[in-house]
Scaffold this motif. Structure first.
Motif, short mmCIF file in Angstrom:
data_model
loop_
_atom_site.label_atom_id
_atom_site.label_comp_id
_atom_site.label_asym_id
_atom_site.label_seq_id
_atom_site.Cartn_x
_atom_site.Cartn_y
_atom_site.Cartn_z
N LYS A 127 4.18 6.34 17.29
CA LYS A 127 5.05 5.18 17.06
C LYS A 127 4.25 3.88 17.09
N TRP A 128 3.30 3.76 18.00
CA TRP A 128 2.55 2.51 18.12
C TRP A 128 1.72 2.22 16.88
N ILE A 129 1.33 3.28 16.17
CA ILE A 129 0.51 3.09 14.97
C ILE A 129 1.32 2.40 13.88
N ILE A 130 2.54 2.89 13.63
CA ILE A 130 3.36 2.31 12.58
C ILE A 130 3.81 0.90 12.98
N ASP A 131 4.07 0.68 14.29
CA ASP A 131 4.45 -0.65 14.75
C ASP A 131 3.30 -1.64 14.58
N PHE A 132 2.09 -1.18 14.93
CA PHE A 132 0.91 -2.04 14.81
C PHE A 132 0.62 -2.34 13.33
N ALA A 133 0.74 -1.29 12.49
CA ALA A 133 0.50 -1.47 11.06
C ALA A 133 1.49 -2.46 10.46
N MET A 134 2.75 -2.38 10.91
CA MET A 134 3.76 -3.30 10.39
C MET A 134 3.49 -4.72 10.85
N SER A 135 2.94 -4.88 12.05
CA SER A 135 2.61 -6.23 12.53
C SER A 135 1.50 -6.85 11.70
N LEU A 136 0.68 -6.00 11.07
CA LEU A 136 -0.40 -6.49 10.21
C LEU A 136 0.03 -6.56 8.74
N CYS A 137 1.20 -6.00 8.44
CA CYS A 137 1.62 -5.87 7.04
C CYS A 137 1.70 -7.20 6.31
N THR A 138 2.25 -8.21 6.99
CA THR A 138 2.36 -9.53 6.36
C THR A 138 1.00 -10.10 6.03
N PHE A 139 0.04 -9.92 6.95
CA PHE A 139 -1.31 -10.42 6.72
C PHE A 139 -2.00 -9.67 5.57
N ILE A 140 -1.75 -8.35 5.51
CA ILE A 140 -2.33 -7.54 4.43
C ILE A 140 -1.77 -7.98 3.08
N SER A 141 -0.45 -8.13 3.02
CA SER A 141 0.19 -8.53 1.77
C SER A 141 -0.21 -9.95 1.38
N ALA A 142 -0.33 -10.84 2.40
CA ALA A 142 -0.77 -12.20 2.12
C ALA A 142 -2.20 -12.20 1.59
N ALA A 143 -3.04 -11.35 2.16
CA ALA A 143 -4.43 -11.24 1.71
C ALA A 143 -4.50 -10.80 0.25
N SER A 144 -3.55 -9.95 -0.16
CA SER A 144 -3.53 -9.49 -1.56
C SER A 144 -3.24 -10.65 -2.51
N LYS A 145 -2.36 -11.55 -2.09
CA LYS A 145 -2.04 -12.71 -2.93
C LYS A 145 -3.22 -13.68 -2.99
N PHE A 146 -3.87 -13.88 -1.83
CA PHE A 146 -5.02 -14.79 -1.80
C PHE A 146 -6.18 -14.22 -2.61
N ALA A 147 -6.29 -12.88 -2.65
CA ALA A 147 -7.35 -12.26 -3.47
C ALA A 147 -7.10 -12.55 -4.95
#
Length: 206
Positions: free
Chosen positions: A112-132
């Protein structure tokens, strides 16, 4: 009753838009056989964000209408990834990407902690895709084969998801993600339109 109808309309419109969201970009690449202005890094990060997001929604049994478009977007992004690798002369890398994505997806729900942690990073990952993608545009100063229609549809779907999230789950992580993605998608769209307009003016001057 009225709010239920509006929510249904929003969900249906998002689904319909996402069913064809990447098609303009796919057709542009097929016609041009060139990836000028299209960022591979942006697409890969976007795929990672999509996979994390839909896995999170399914893991917590959120209503399917709130994430039904993501499997469709993932499938379209896979087609785009293959085209970019093909026209970039790197088709042999497709197997490596496939293995990484499948293994990564399976690992997300091991704990459970893996998916929760991944989701906490999801916005940053998606934002990074736009900045790329923005960085690719700024560097080349040419929208090249980037489809403005695809980014316009992406802006609409994220904006509409702000409303559906508030009206259904109220999940703050999800809401913050959609607000950020709406603003960043709009930024990319305006940048694409700017460089396309400038390119057309150069052609007229010549």
């Amino acid at each position: 009753m009225q709010s239920d109808t509006l929510l249904h309309v929003a969900n249906v419109s998002i689904l319909l838009a996402c069913m064809v969201l990447k098609f303009p970009q796919i057709f542009v690449l097929l016609r041009a056989k060139s990836t000028t202005g299209v960022s591979l890094n942006s697409l890969v990060l976007e795929l990672v964000g999509y996979i994390v997001f839909v896995t999170y929604q399914m893991y917590y049994d959120y209503p399917p209408p709130t994430y039904l478009e993501y499997p469709i977007l993932i499938a379209q992004d896979v087609v785009l990834l293959i085209l970019i690798l093909l026209y970039g002369g790197r088709l042999q890398d497709s197997l490596m990407y496939s293995i990484v994505f499948v293994v990564g997806w399976r690992l997300l729900t091991v704990e459970k902690w893996i998916i929760d942690f991944a989701m906490s990073l999801c916005t940053f990952i998606s934002a990074a895709s736009k900045f790329a993608q923005l960085q690719c545009l700024w560097r080349s100063k040419d929208a090249g084969q980037v489809s403005a229609l695809t980014w316009a549809l992406a802006t609409y779907t994220c904006a509409a998801r702000i409303y559906t999230t508030i009206a259904t789950t109220g999940d703050m992580q999800v809401l913050v993600r959609f607000v950020a993605m709406t603003l960043l998608n709009l930024w990319v769209l305006l940048s694409v339109l700017h460089y396309q307009r400038r390119r057309h003016s150069f052609i007229k001057d010549d």
